[in-house]
Design a protein around this motif. Structure first.
Motif, PDB file in Angstrom:
ATOM      1  N   ILE A  99       1.655  -6.995  -5.881  1.00 54.52           N
ATOM      2  CA  ILE A  99       2.958  -7.392  -5.330  1.00 54.52           C
ATOM      3  C   ILE A  99       3.183  -6.752  -3.968  1.00 54.52           C
ATOM      4  CG2 ILE A  99       5.463  -7.217  -5.662  1.00 54.52           C
ATOM      5  CD1 ILE A  99       4.953  -7.340  -8.672  1.00 54.52           C
ATOM      6  N   SER A 100       2.832  -5.483  -3.828  1.00 57.62           N
ATOM      7  CA  SER A 100       3.064  -4.769  -2.568  1.00 57.62           C
ATOM      8  C   SER A 100       2.321  -5.417  -1.407  1.00 57.62           C
ATOM      9  CB  SER A 100       2.629  -3.302  -2.713  1.00 57.62           C
ATOM     10  OG  SER A 100       3.358  -2.650  -3.721  1.00 57.62           O
ATOM     11  N   ILE A 101       1.015  -5.613  -1.575  1.00 58.51           N
ATOM     12  CA  ILE A 101       0.212  -6.149  -0.477  1.00 58.51           C
ATOM     13  C   ILE A 101       0.543  -7.620  -0.220  1.00 58.51           C
ATOM     14  CG2 ILE A 101      -2.144  -6.609   0.304  1.00 58.51           C
ATOM     15  CD1 ILE A 101      -3.071  -4.191  -1.237  1.00 58.51           C
ATOM     16  N   SER A 102       0.834  -8.363  -1.279  1.00 55.47           N
ATOM     17  CA  SER A 102       1.132  -9.792  -1.111  1.00 55.47           C
ATOM     18  C   SER A 102       2.478 -10.016  -0.437  1.00 55.47           C
ATOM     19  CB  SER A 102       1.116 -10.501  -2.470  1.00 55.47           C
ATOM     20  OG  SER A 102      -0.135 -10.366  -3.100  1.00 55.47           O
ATOM     21  N   HIS A 103       3.459  -9.177  -0.759  1.00 54.93           N
ATOM     22  CA  HIS A 103       4.829  -9.426  -0.283  1.00 54.93           C
ATOM     23  C   HIS A 103       5.072  -8.921   1.135  1.00 54.93           C
ATOM     24  CE1 HIS A 103       9.142 -10.111  -0.635  1.00 54.93           C
ATOM     25  NE2 HIS A 103       9.345  -8.884  -0.160  1.00 54.93           N
ATOM     26  N   TYR A 104       4.648  -7.716   1.435  1.00 55.86           N
ATOM     27  CA  TYR A 104       4.996  -7.113   2.726  1.00 55.86           C
ATOM     28  C   TYR A 104       3.968  -7.493   3.800  1.00 55.86           C
ATOM     29  CZ  TYR A 104       8.344  -4.406   0.054  1.00 55.86           C
ATOM     30  OH  TYR A 104       9.385  -4.038  -0.760  1.00 55.86           O
ATOM     31  N   ARG A 105       4.462  -8.178   4.819  1.00 53.77           N
ATOM     32  CA  ARG A 105       3.568  -8.721   5.848  1.00 53.77           C
ATOM     33  C   ARG A 105       2.878  -7.626   6.652  1.00 53.77           C
ATOM     34  NH1 ARG A 105       7.114 -13.870   8.258  1.00 53.77           N
ATOM     35  NH2 ARG A 105       7.225 -15.002   6.259  1.00 53.77           N
ATOM     36  N   GLN A 106       3.516  -6.483   6.758  1.00 54.70           N
ATOM     37  CA  GLN A 106       2.910  -5.385   7.503  1.00 54.70           C
ATOM     38  C   GLN A 106       1.636  -4.885   6.828  1.00 54.70           C
ATOM     39  OE1 GLN A 106       5.440  -1.957   8.084  1.00 54.70           O
ATOM     40  NE2 GLN A 106       4.602  -1.543  10.112  1.00 54.70           N
ATOM     41  N   LEU A 107       1.497  -5.193   5.558  1.00 54.80           N
ATOM     42  CA  LEU A 107       0.320  -4.767   4.815  1.00 54.80           C
ATOM     43  C   LEU A 107      -0.790  -5.812   4.816  1.00 54.80           C
ATOM     44  CD1 LEU A 107       2.006  -3.104   1.686  1.00 54.80           C
ATOM     45  CD2 LEU A 107       1.208  -2.005   3.786  1.00 54.80           C
ATOM     46  N   HIS A 108      -0.575  -6.916   5.501  1.00 53.25           N
ATOM     47  CA  HIS A 108      -1.585  -7.978   5.549  1.00 53.25           C
ATOM     48  C   HIS A 108      -2.647  -7.645   6.596  1.00 53.25           C
ATOM     49  CE1 HIS A 108       1.352 -11.192   3.742  1.00 53.25           C
ATOM     50  NE2 HIS A 108       1.167 -10.137   2.968  1.00 53.25           N
ATOM     51  N   THR A 109      -3.455  -6.654   6.294  1.00 56.39           N
ATOM     52  CA  THR A 109      -4.554  -6.245   7.168  1.00 56.39           C
ATOM     53  C   THR A 109      -5.878  -6.577   6.480  1.00 56.39           C
ATOM     54  OG1 THR A 109      -4.693  -4.017   6.223  1.00 56.39           O
ATOM     55  CG2 THR A 109      -3.145  -4.345   8.056  1.00 56.39           C
ATOM     56  N   PRO A 110      -6.969  -6.669   7.246  1.00 62.34           N
ATOM     57  CA  PRO A 110      -8.271  -6.976   6.618  1.00 62.34           C
ATOM     58  C   PRO A 110      -8.629  -6.018   5.488  1.00 62.34           C
ATOM     59  CG  PRO A 110      -8.428  -7.226   8.997  1.00 62.34           C
ATOM     60  CD  PRO A 110      -7.075  -6.659   8.719  1.00 62.34           C
ATOM     61  N   LEU A 166      -1.749   8.540  -4.656  1.00 59.48           N
ATOM     62  CA  LEU A 166      -1.977   9.881  -4.122  1.00 59.48           C
ATOM     63  C   LEU A 166      -2.304   9.868  -2.629  1.00 59.48           C
ATOM     64  CD1 LEU A 166      -4.103  11.404  -7.043  1.00 59.48           C
ATOM     65  CD2 LEU A 166      -1.666  11.742  -6.584  1.00 59.48           C
ATOM     66  N   LEU A 167      -2.986   8.838  -2.160  1.00 62.11           N
ATOM     67  CA  LEU A 167      -3.526   8.845  -0.796  1.00 62.11           C
ATOM     68  C   LEU A 167      -2.803   7.917   0.174  1.00 62.11           C
ATOM     69  CD1 LEU A 167      -7.385   8.906  -1.541  1.00 62.11           C
ATOM     70  CD2 LEU A 167      -5.857  10.828  -1.098  1.00 62.11           C
ATOM     71  N   TYR A 168      -2.069   6.946  -0.327  1.00 59.70           N
ATOM     72  CA  TYR A 168      -1.455   5.962   0.573  1.00 59.70           C
ATOM     73  C   TYR A 168       0.072   6.036   0.511  1.00 59.70           C
ATOM     74  CZ  TYR A 168      -6.053   3.790   0.977  1.00 59.70           C
ATOM     75  OH  TYR A 168      -7.376   3.548   1.219  1.00 59.70           O
ATOM     76  N   PRO A 169       0.709   6.549   1.556  1.00 59.25           N
ATOM     77  CA  PRO A 169       2.185   6.600   1.581  1.00 59.25           C
ATOM     78  C   PRO A 169       2.816   5.215   1.497  1.00 59.25           C
ATOM     79  CG  PRO A 169       1.249   8.049   3.260  1.00 59.25           C
ATOM     80  CD  PRO A 169       0.116   7.241   2.719  1.00 59.25           C
ATOM     81  N   TRP A 170       2.149   4.207   2.091  1.00 63.51           N
ATOM     82  CA  TRP A 170       2.721   2.862   2.063  1.00 63.51           C
ATOM     83  C   TRP A 170       2.848   2.328   0.637  1.00 63.51           C
ATOM     84  CZ3 TRP A 170      -0.313  -0.642  -0.363  1.00 63.51           C
ATOM     85  CH2 TRP A 170      -1.700  -0.505  -0.293  1.00 63.51           C
ATOM     86  N   PHE A 171       1.930   2.718  -0.241  1.00 64.49           N
ATOM     87  CA  PHE A 171       2.016   2.239  -1.616  1.00 64.49           C
ATOM     88  C   PHE A 171       3.189   2.887  -2.340  1.00 64.49           C
ATOM     89  CE2 PHE A 171       0.484   2.506  -6.142  1.00 64.49           C
ATOM     90  CZ  PHE A 171       0.720   1.177  -6.435  1.00 64.49           C
ATOM     91  N   ARG A 172       3.381   4.182  -2.125  1.00 62.33           N
ATOM     92  CA  ARG A 172       4.519   4.861  -2.754  1.00 62.33           C
ATOM     93  C   ARG A 172       5.833   4.268  -2.270  1.00 62.33           C
ATOM     94  NH1 ARG A 172       1.173   9.351  -1.456  1.00 62.33           N
ATOM     95  NH2 ARG A 172       2.521   9.939   0.292  1.00 62.33           N
ATOM     96  N   LYS A 173       5.892   3.959  -0.984  1.00 65.33           N
ATOM     97  CA  LYS A 173       7.111   3.380  -0.426  1.00 65.33           C
ATOM     98  C   LYS A 173       7.348   1.975  -0.975  1.00 65.33           C
ATOM     99  CE  LYS A 173       9.477   2.919   4.037  1.00 65.33           C
ATOM    100  NZ  LYS A 173       9.337   3.107   5.501  1.00 65.33           N
ATOM    101  N   ALA A 174       6.282   1.190  -1.077  1.00 68.40           N
ATOM    102  CA  ALA A 174       6.399  -0.169  -1.600  1.00 68.40           C
ATOM    103  C   ALA A 174       6.836  -0.151  -3.065  1.00 68.40           C
ATOM    104  CB  ALA A 174       5.069  -0.906  -1.445  1.00 68.40           C
ATOM    105  N   VAL A 175       6.284   0.765  -3.850  1.00 68.34           N
ATOM    106  CA  VAL A 175       6.665   0.871  -5.264  1.00 68.34           C
ATOM    107  C   VAL A 175       8.151   1.223  -5.387  1.00 68.34           C
ATOM    108  CG1 VAL A 175       6.353   2.228  -7.370  1.00 68.34           C
ATOM    109  CG2 VAL A 175       4.356   1.443  -6.088  1.00 68.34           C
TER     110      VAL A 175
END
Length: 328
Positions: free
Chosen positions: A52-63, A300-309
């Protein structure tokens, strides 16, 4: 399937051809089912959050994140389909029929092969990002990565179909009794499969990450050098440092992958019969536990995932325009 003398039959009316039910004491049965079911639920939940996090937030649409999304999909399917099937197979008789048994095994093979392929794609992505940074934006684009991910899954589907195609005409032909779920490949085919789907990909992963490690170490030394301080101020950008950090984080992901996968393939390649004992069963579940560990590593390693959750749990994701939120 481990049984004891005098154990109940899976199909009492077929006493001459029925398998015996696995012999567990009630506390053992309860603990085994609760533990594995909990792991399955956690695996599905955490990987669903990644999807859900990677699919929804466009800023996370990286290769790189597109490959992580593909990996999360395979981990999600393992928790949703493969783990429950294995729990049923190891703790009770198989009552769903030979065709469903075949489909469960086939899907498991496809997902596993796709997971290994995703790890290879991650290694290639980091190799290009670190060793050829100037050409990375043009060589590794979102569309190319999406195409590579689709090819990875398609190859996994076709390859494993070819591997078990003989089972389609007569599912369950290797079952020794009714109530068993077994799909068997001959020794030569199994050995070739291990080489193509594990040994060769692992060699590629190790070689690429060794090169990435060498380049990362040399760059770290250069950054600490007083002689090149002025030059580095112009050439080493924050983006470059973020690439090095991404390589480190994804390196952790790959190391955990190897720790979980290598024991299983070693046992499988050495002697298939070893999979019936308790030690091999632990190795087998370690193999699937990797799917649970991956999203924990992201936490543990990705702040963006904690923020998205946090946004998902607090339902901020339902607000209009939330897909444009700043996650990174």
């Amino acid at each position: 399937m481990e049984t004891q003398e005098g154990a109940e039959l899976c199909f009492p009316l077929m006493s001459n051809s029925s398998c015996k039910k696995p012999a567990f004491s009630f506390p053992e049965f309860l603990l085994f089912n609760i533990t594995l079911s909990f792991i399955s639920v956690v695996t599905v939940t955490l990987n669903l959050l990644v999807i859900i996090s990677i699919s929804h937030y466009r800023q996370l649409h990286t290769p790189t994140n597109i490959i992580l999304l593909s990996l999360a999909v395979s981990d999600f399917l393992i928790g949703l389909l493969t783990m429950p099937g294995d729990i049923m197979q190891k703790t009770s008789c198989w009552f769903l029929g030979d065709l469903v048994c075949f489909l469960v095994k086939y899907v498991s093979y496809v997902i596993t092969s796709a997971s290994v392929g995703n790890m290879v794609l991650i290694s290639i992505d980091r190799y290009v990002a670190i060793c050829d940074p100037l050409n990375y934006p043009t060589r590794v684009t979102e569309n190319r990565v999406k195409a590579c991910v689709c090819v990875c899954w398609l190859c996994s589907v076709l390859y494993n179909f070819f591997l078990v195609k003989n089972e389609i005409s007569q599912p369950g032909r290797f079952n020794s009794c009714y109530g068993e779920c077994v799909v068997v490949t001959d020794h030569i085919t199994g050995t070739v499969d291990v080489i193509l789907t594990f040994i060769a990909p692992v060699c590629v992963i190790v070689v690429l990450y060794m090169k990435v490690f060498v380049v990362a170490v040399s760059q770290a030394r250069a950054m600490r050098s007083h002689v090149t301080a002025i030059k580095l101020q112009l050439s080493v950008t924050p983006t470059r440092r973020s690439e090095l950090k991404a390589a480190r984080n994804l390196g952790v992901l790959i190391v955990v992958f190897l720790i979980c996968f290598v024991p299983y393939y070693c046992v499988s390649l050495a002697e298939a019969d070893l999979l019936n004992n308790t030690t091999a069963s632990l190795v087998y579940f370690l193999f699937y536990f990797n799917s649970t560990l991956n999203p924990i590593i992201y936490t543990l390693l990705y702040p963006w995932f904690r923020k998205a959750v946090k946004f998902i749990v607090t339902l901020q994701i339902l607000q209009p325009g939330s897909c444009q939120a700043k996650i990174l």
